[in-house]
Motif scaffolding. Structure first.
Motif, PDB file in Angstrom:
ATOM      1  N   PRO A 115       0.788  -1.239   0.000  1.00  0.00           N
ATOM      2  CA  PRO A 115       0.000   0.000   0.000  1.00  0.00           C
ATOM      3  C   PRO A 115       0.819   1.288   0.000  1.00  0.00           C
ATOM      4  CG  PRO A 115      -0.216  -1.178   2.098  1.00  0.00           C
ATOM      5  CD  PRO A 115       0.431  -2.112   1.136  1.00  0.00           C
ATOM      6  N   LEU A 116       2.025   1.291   0.554  1.00  0.00           N
ATOM      7  CA  LEU A 116       2.806   2.529   0.572  1.00  0.00           C
ATOM      8  C   LEU A 116       3.342   2.917  -0.801  1.00  0.00           C
ATOM      9  CD1 LEU A 116       4.849   2.544   3.908  1.00  0.00           C
ATOM     10  CD2 LEU A 116       2.566   3.429   3.419  1.00  0.00           C
ATOM     11  N   PHE A 205      10.843   8.340  14.435  1.00  0.00           N
ATOM     12  CA  PHE A 205      10.654   8.881  13.102  1.00  0.00           C
ATOM     13  C   PHE A 205      11.967   8.926  12.332  1.00  0.00           C
ATOM     14  CE2 PHE A 205       7.066  10.730  10.896  1.00  0.00           C
ATOM     15  CZ  PHE A 205       6.017  10.519  11.764  1.00  0.00           C
ATOM     16  N   ARG A 206      13.034   9.346  12.995  1.00  0.00           N
ATOM     17  CA  ARG A 206      14.328   9.453  12.312  1.00  0.00           C
ATOM     18  C   ARG A 206      14.856   8.072  11.919  1.00  0.00           C
ATOM     19  NH1 ARG A 206      16.803  10.309   8.611  1.00  0.00           N
ATOM     20  NH2 ARG A 206      19.058  10.286   8.595  1.00  0.00           N
ATOM     21  N   ILE A 207      14.751   7.116  12.829  1.00  0.00           N
ATOM     22  CA  ILE A 207      15.244   5.773  12.533  1.00  0.00           C
ATOM     23  C   ILE A 207      14.485   5.157  11.368  1.00  0.00           C
ATOM     24  CG2 ILE A 207      15.356   3.412  13.425  1.00  0.00           C
ATOM     25  CD1 ILE A 207      16.056   4.578  16.151  1.00  0.00           C
ATOM     26  N   MET A 208      13.152   5.279  11.394  1.00  0.00           N
ATOM     27  CA  MET A 208      12.351   4.693  10.323  1.00  0.00           C
ATOM     28  C   MET A 208      12.588   5.407   8.994  1.00  0.00           C
ATOM     29  SD  MET A 208      10.986   2.131  11.741  1.00  0.00           S
ATOM     30  CE  MET A 208       9.679   1.566  10.657  1.00  0.00           C
ATOM     31  N   GLY A 209      12.780   6.721   9.064  1.00  0.00           N
ATOM     32  CA  GLY A 209      13.068   7.459   7.845  1.00  0.00           C
ATOM     33  C   GLY A 209      14.388   7.035   7.235  1.00  0.00           C
ATOM     34  N   ARG A 211      16.066   4.196   7.715  1.00  0.00           N
ATOM     35  CA  ARG A 211      16.025   2.805   7.260  1.00  0.00           C
ATOM     36  C   ARG A 211      15.209   2.647   5.978  1.00  0.00           C
ATOM     37  NH1 ARG A 211      13.776  -1.043  11.461  1.00  0.00           N
ATOM     38  NH2 ARG A 211      14.352  -2.507   9.805  1.00  0.00           N
ATOM     39  N   SER A 212      14.100   3.369   5.881  1.00  0.00           N
ATOM     40  CA  SER A 212      13.234   3.210   4.710  1.00  0.00           C
ATOM     41  C   SER A 212      13.886   3.738   3.443  1.00  0.00           C
ATOM     42  CB  SER A 212      11.884   3.907   4.939  1.00  0.00           C
ATOM     43  OG  SER A 212      12.071   5.285   5.191  1.00  0.00           O
ATOM     44  N   MET A 213      14.919   4.572   3.570  1.00  0.00           N
ATOM     45  CA  MET A 213      15.638   5.066   2.401  1.00  0.00           C
ATOM     46  C   MET A 213      16.676   4.067   1.894  1.00  0.00           C
ATOM     47  SD  MET A 213      14.490   7.926   1.299  1.00  0.00           S
ATOM     48  CE  MET A 213      15.814   8.313   0.161  1.00  0.00           C
ATOM     49  N   ILE A 214      17.192   3.220   2.778  1.00  0.00           N
ATOM     50  CA  ILE A 214      18.309   2.356   2.383  1.00  0.00           C
ATOM     51  C   ILE A 214      17.981   0.868   2.403  1.00  0.00           C
ATOM     52  CG2 ILE A 214      20.021   4.047   3.138  1.00  0.00           C
ATOM     53  CD1 ILE A 214      20.423   2.435   5.671  1.00  0.00           C
ATOM     54  N   GLU A 244       7.367  -3.744   8.002  1.00  0.00           N
ATOM     55  CA  GLU A 244       7.477  -2.936   9.217  1.00  0.00           C
ATOM     56  C   GLU A 244       7.370  -1.443   8.908  1.00  0.00           C
ATOM     57  OE1 GLU A 244      11.406  -2.907  11.145  1.00  0.00           O
ATOM     58  OE2 GLU A 244      12.108  -4.142   9.460  1.00  0.00           O
ATOM     59  N   PHE A 245       7.836  -1.020   7.722  1.00  0.00           N
ATOM     60  CA  PHE A 245       7.679   0.382   7.343  1.00  0.00           C
ATOM     61  C   PHE A 245       6.219   0.678   7.034  1.00  0.00           C
ATOM     62  CE2 PHE A 245      12.182  -0.184   5.461  1.00  0.00           C
ATOM     63  CZ  PHE A 245      12.739  -0.046   6.723  1.00  0.00           C
TER      64      PHE A 245
END
Length: 499
Positions: A115-116, A205-209, A211-214, A244-245
């Protein structure tokens, strides 16, 4: 035993057919007589991607090799025959004049299983058009002015954190700090949430951001298959974003929406517009939104908002550290618009002409998206070139990074020169010769927001600090081959002194 033999034969036959089909695909440009590089069986013209070459390297090398041979050259987007544009007139046709024939990006998205990926950047057709129309009011000048106090509030906190870090050591890695700055801004402007990542680098928020980029759901071979055969990948119900994202962003949107509804909170931000769409404000255009669709738009706004602006500011500060004369000239302009209390207005920041030139030259030299994607909706014969046909469904690659480093467009392209963006010089160039935000009806919807973040962040930092190179600074800057957006490798280390 007989059954096993049959299975072995079937596997051999299917494998042979698959290889034959792929090889036939990879002979497309040879059969058409169009100049091209020989492709790899698995990665097309992305050989060595993430190990020896970046995405920017792959498209730039082909552009420089074949420019002048025709309006486009053959390119293999993994296993998909694609047209890599070489001629500015054709770029203008694809992005603007004949946009109706190239409205789609043609990139993989699967709104049900993934969905994302159902967000504005990836959506195609009528759904993209209607959603773009509905979301555009979020990024008007009026909305930017409304969000300005939020951004300056985060910027003032940013200066304090920066000062504290520079007191501990005058050598500062600025890339991560800038990402935390923009993460806090996006958290507040998009979700109304205090992320506090400036003070807490381990904020969720920072950790998920980061991780979701790499982090990817699959390895490079599966990702290559998905990009090479997006229609088949969709039929197989494949996904690209880690669960998880997906769970995190859907949870954040669900909790924020629930809190606002329970407490009757009305906010003039990105999420409030999504809530209006969800409640049916757009039913006449068949665009009433589900929670998952809201999460997808929030996801791309979050990723696009923090990564592009933080990278732009990082590249700017690097170049200003290398060119101290440009940095001082810019600082003098910035100091003129702040009052004695250290405050300035939205209009004053927006009107800083030299700051605008510095940011534009940064994005010229370091466009965050190294190329633009489009897909032909019909067979398209290039005007004046009957031999050159972009077939229906074919990807189109516009090599922005290569164009921005083309000496015929920008003399001495490796030189950092903000004066390239003097008003008179800009008027002499075609708009499609600067593609940091794309061009035409499908340009970057968040351009105003991204520029405002960058302007405020740079203005506040340069007013308080002087940046210079140090032993840890890599000159010239080394780009990360693993990243699909333009990013520096191993951070950006600069010497920082209070002004």
């Amino acid at each position: 035993m007989a059954i096993m033999s049959v299975l072995i034969y079937l596997i051999i036959i299917l494998s042979t057919l698959a290889v034959y089909f792929v090889k036939k695909r990879l002979n497309y440009w040879k059969d058409q007589g169009i100049p091209h590089d020989e492709p790899s069986l698995l990665t097309g013209n992305f050989q060595g991607l993430t190990t020896k070459r970046s995405v920017a390297d792959c498209t730039r090398e082909v552009y420089e090799k074949y420019k002048g041979s025709g309006p486009f050259c053959g390119f293999y987007f993994f296993q998909r025959p694609a047209a890599l544009l070489l001629d500015m007139n054709l770029v203008k046709h694809v992005l603007i004049k004949d946009f109706s024939k190239f409205t789609d990006r043609g990139l993989f998205h699967n709104e049900k299983a993934d969905p994302l990926t159902g967000h504005l950047f990836l959506l195609d057709g009528a759904k993209w058009k209607n959603l773009r129309h509905k979301l555009s009011p979020t990024f008007t000048s009026g909305k930017m002015k409304f969000m300005y106090p939020i951004i300056t509030d985060v910027a003032e906190n940013f200066v304090q954190v920066f000062a504290e870090m520079s007191e501990k050591s005058n050598i500062v890695e600025i890339k991560e700090l800038l990402a935390r700055f923009t993460t806090d801004i996006i958290g507040r402007c998009a979700f109304g949430i205090e992320c506090n990542s400036l003070r807490d680098p381990n904020a969720e928020f920072r950790i998920m951001g980061r991780r979701s980029m790499i982090e990817r759901r699959h390895g490079k071979w599966v990702n290559g298959f998905i990009q090479g055969f997006p229609a088949l990948a969709l039929k197989l119900n494949m996904a690209m974003v880690k669960d998880e994202f997906t769970d995190f962003f859907i949870r954040i949107v669900r909790e924020t929406v629930s809190y606002r509804e329970q407490n009757n909170i009305k906010a003039n931000d990105f999420l409030s517009i999504l809530m209006e769409l969800r409640d049916g404000e757009g039913k006449e255009n068949k665009i009433s939104m589900t929670l998952e669709e809201m999460a997808a738009q929030s996801f791309v706004f979050f990723l696009g908002g923090f990564e592009t602006s933080s990278s732009t500011m990082g590249f700017s500060l690097y170049e200003l550290a290398v060119h101290s004369d440009i940095q001082q000239k810019l600082r003098e302009e910035i100091n003129e618009v702040f009052d004695q209390e250290g405050k300035t207005t939205y209009e004053a920041i927006h009107d800083l002409t030299y700051l605008g030139k510095v940011i534009s030259e940064t994005l010229r030299k370091y466009p965050i998206l190294p190329h633009l994607n489009r897909q032909a909706l019909v067979d398209y014969v290039v005007p004046g070139h009957p031999k050159y046909v972009i077939k229906k469904g074919m990807p189109v690659v516009i090599p922005a990074f290569a164009m921005h480093r083309d000496p015929e467009i920008y003399p001495e392209p490796e030189k950092f020169d903000p004066e390239r963006f003097d008003e008179d010089k800009v008027k002499q160039r075609e708009t499609v010769e600067f593609l940091a935000f794309g061009d035409g009806p499908r340009n970057c919807i968040g351009m105003r927001f991204g520029l405002m973040q960058s302007r405020v962040g740079l203005a506040y930092l340069l007013r308080h600090f002087k940046f210079s190179v140090c032993d840890e600074t890599k000159v010239p800057l080394v780009l990360d081959k693993r990243s699909f957006v333009l990013s520096s490798k191993d951070g950006i280390f600069l010497k920082v002194e209070k002004v």
